[in-house]
Design a protein around this motif. Sequence first.
Motif, PDB file in Angstrom:
ATOM      1  N   LEU A   1      46.162  41.900  18.988  1.00 40.19           N
ATOM      2  CA  LEU A   1      47.078  40.863  18.515  1.00 40.19           C
ATOM      3  C   LEU A   1      46.359  39.739  17.778  1.00 40.19           C
ATOM      4  CD1 LEU A   1      49.408  40.557  21.632  1.00 40.19           C
ATOM      5  CD2 LEU A   1      49.904  41.705  19.471  1.00 40.19           C
ATOM      6  N   ASN A   2      45.025  39.713  17.878  1.00 38.44           N
ATOM      7  CA  ASN A   2      44.229  38.704  17.206  1.00 38.44           C
ATOM      8  C   ASN A   2      44.562  37.296  17.708  1.00 38.44           C
ATOM      9  OD1 ASN A   2      42.059  38.447  15.478  1.00 38.44           O
ATOM     10  ND2 ASN A   2      43.337  37.853  13.754  1.00 38.44           N
ATOM     11  N   LEU A   3      44.595  37.157  19.052  1.00 34.35           N
ATOM     12  CA  LEU A   3      44.899  35.858  19.640  1.00 34.35           C
ATOM     13  C   LEU A   3      44.252  35.727  21.006  1.00 34.35           C
ATOM     14  CD1 LEU A   3      47.248  36.235  22.028  1.00 34.35           C
ATOM     15  CD2 LEU A   3      48.665  36.612  20.030  1.00 34.35           C
ATOM     16  N   GLN A   4      44.260  34.491  21.470  1.00 32.88           N
ATOM     17  CA  GLN A   4      43.775  34.163  22.807  1.00 32.88           C
ATOM     18  C   GLN A   4      44.764  33.199  23.435  1.00 32.88           C
ATOM     19  OE1 GLN A   4      39.613  33.092  23.137  1.00 32.88           O
ATOM     20  NE2 GLN A   4      40.110  31.512  24.642  1.00 32.88           N
ATOM     21  N   VAL A   5      44.992  33.350  24.745  1.00 28.67           N
ATOM     22  CA  VAL A   5      45.900  32.458  25.458  1.00 28.67           C
ATOM     23  C   VAL A   5      45.390  32.275  26.881  1.00 28.67           C
ATOM     24  CG1 VAL A   5      47.460  34.291  26.282  1.00 28.67           C
ATOM     25  CG2 VAL A   5      48.357  31.971  25.920  1.00 28.67           C
ATOM     26  N   SER A   6      45.678  31.127  27.447  1.00 31.67           N
ATOM     27  CA  SER A   6      45.348  30.869  28.843  1.00 31.67           C
ATOM     28  C   SER A   6      46.634  30.673  29.625  1.00 31.67           C
ATOM     29  CB  SER A   6      44.482  29.618  28.977  1.00 31.67           C
ATOM     30  OG  SER A   6      43.244  29.805  28.336  1.00 31.67           O
ATOM     31  N   VAL A   7      46.630  31.195  30.852  1.00 27.35           N
ATOM     32  CA  VAL A   7      47.785  31.075  31.745  1.00 27.35           C
ATOM     33  C   VAL A   7      47.278  30.633  33.120  1.00 27.35           C
ATOM     34  CG1 VAL A   7      49.140  32.824  30.520  1.00 27.35           C
ATOM     35  CG2 VAL A   7      47.710  33.510  32.453  1.00 27.35           C
ATOM     36  N   PRO A   8      48.168  30.075  33.955  1.00 27.29           N
ATOM     37  CA  PRO A   8      47.735  29.724  35.312  1.00 27.29           C
ATOM     38  C   PRO A   8      47.175  30.955  36.024  1.00 27.29           C
ATOM     39  CG  PRO A   8      49.882  28.775  34.837  1.00 27.29           C
ATOM     40  CD  PRO A   8      49.570  29.712  33.706  1.00 27.29           C
ATOM     41  N   GLN A   9      46.157  30.742  36.837  1.00 30.97           N
ATOM     42  CA  GLN A   9      45.464  31.881  37.443  1.00 30.97           C
ATOM     43  C   GLN A   9      46.340  32.674  38.403  1.00 30.97           C
ATOM     44  OE1 GLN A   9      41.994  30.103  39.148  1.00 30.97           O
ATOM     45  NE2 GLN A   9      42.942  29.823  41.154  1.00 30.97           N
ATOM     46  N   ASP A  10      47.452  32.105  38.886  1.00 25.75           N
ATOM     47  CA  ASP A  10      48.318  32.875  39.773  1.00 25.75           C
ATOM     48  C   ASP A  10      49.398  33.656  39.017  1.00 25.75           C
ATOM     49  OD1 ASP A  10      49.547  30.452  39.155  1.00 25.75           O
ATOM     50  OD2 ASP A  10      50.546  30.273  41.099  1.00 25.75           O
ATOM     51  N   TRP A  11      49.394  33.581  37.684  1.00 29.55           N
ATOM     52  CA  TRP A  11      50.300  34.401  36.886  1.00 29.55           C
ATOM     53  C   TRP A  11      49.673  35.783  36.716  1.00 29.55           C
ATOM     54  CZ3 TRP A  11      54.357  32.558  33.155  1.00 29.55           C
ATOM     55  CH2 TRP A  11      54.913  31.348  33.577  1.00 29.55           C
ATOM     56  N   LYS A  12      50.483  36.814  36.879  1.00 34.28           N
ATOM     57  CA  LYS A  12      49.990  38.192  36.840  1.00 34.28           C
ATOM     58  C   LYS A  12      50.198  38.803  35.460  1.00 34.28           C
ATOM     59  CE  LYS A  12      49.302  38.005  41.275  1.00 34.28           C
ATOM     60  NZ  LYS A  12      48.316  37.012  41.529  1.00 34.28           N
ATOM     61  N   PRO A  13      49.150  39.436  34.905  1.00 35.01           N
ATOM     62  CA  PRO A  13      49.338  40.152  33.637  1.00 35.01           C
ATOM     63  C   PRO A  13      50.221  41.378  33.868  1.00 35.01           C
ATOM     64  CG  PRO A  13      47.065  40.360  34.415  1.00 35.01           C
ATOM     65  CD  PRO A  13      47.782  39.484  35.381  1.00 35.01           C
ATOM     66  N   VAL A  14      51.024  41.700  32.865  1.00 31.26           N
ATOM     67  CA  VAL A  14      51.920  42.855  32.915  1.00 31.26           C
ATOM     68  C   VAL A  14      51.591  43.737  31.725  1.00 31.26           C
ATOM     69  CG1 VAL A  14      54.332  43.603  32.862  1.00 31.26           C
ATOM     70  CG2 VAL A  14      53.719  41.454  33.989  1.00 31.26           C
ATOM     71  N   LYS A  15      51.442  45.024  31.960  1.00 37.57           N
ATOM     72  CA  LYS A  15      51.140  45.949  30.866  1.00 37.57           C
ATOM     73  C   LYS A  15      52.412  46.243  30.081  1.00 37.57           C
ATOM     74  CE  LYS A  15      47.114  48.117  32.810  1.00 37.57           C
ATOM     75  NZ  LYS A  15      46.321  49.321  32.869  1.00 37.57           N
TER      76      LYS A  15
END
Length: 163
Positions: A34-48
């Motif tokens: 996607l050619n990007l970077q993002v930060s999220v709170p550490q308790d947020w779970k990545p979803v495939k």
Amino acid sequence: MKTYGILLLSILMLPAPGKAAAKAGWVSYKSSDLNLQVSVPQDWKPVKVPKALAFHADDLTGGTAAVGILKSDHAGSIEETADQQFEREGRPADWVRSNARIDGMRAIKIVGSVANSPDRRMVHYYIETPQGNYLVQCQATADHWPTFGPIFATILTKLKFLQ
């Protein structure tokens, strides 16, 4: 946007197993696709989710939230894409549209209730970048919007489009 982009957050809004207490700190994710970077709170779970960066969170009081970022395959302008979404969702009366900037890029912001689920609120950003157009979808249970809205705003300040 293809329909799967709109379905992205419907999938993400499924309850996650177990609810953990909120933790301090942020985690950065980078997508070369996607050619990007993002930060999220550490308790947020990545979803495939194919062709997207997506994250899901639950709070201790039953609220759920999700954010998804994907690149548009629509060749038109961000205005055309936002207009098409508005029409596709049946012209919701409570949707409010305004101009915005994300990472210095021109964007259109739409805020309102989720058309087929009035117990959820959403904010969509249609963003124009030199690498193409993107959609950022943020969604949360409506009664927890005061909690998640500021988190979404912070996530958006941590979204960077890479050259």
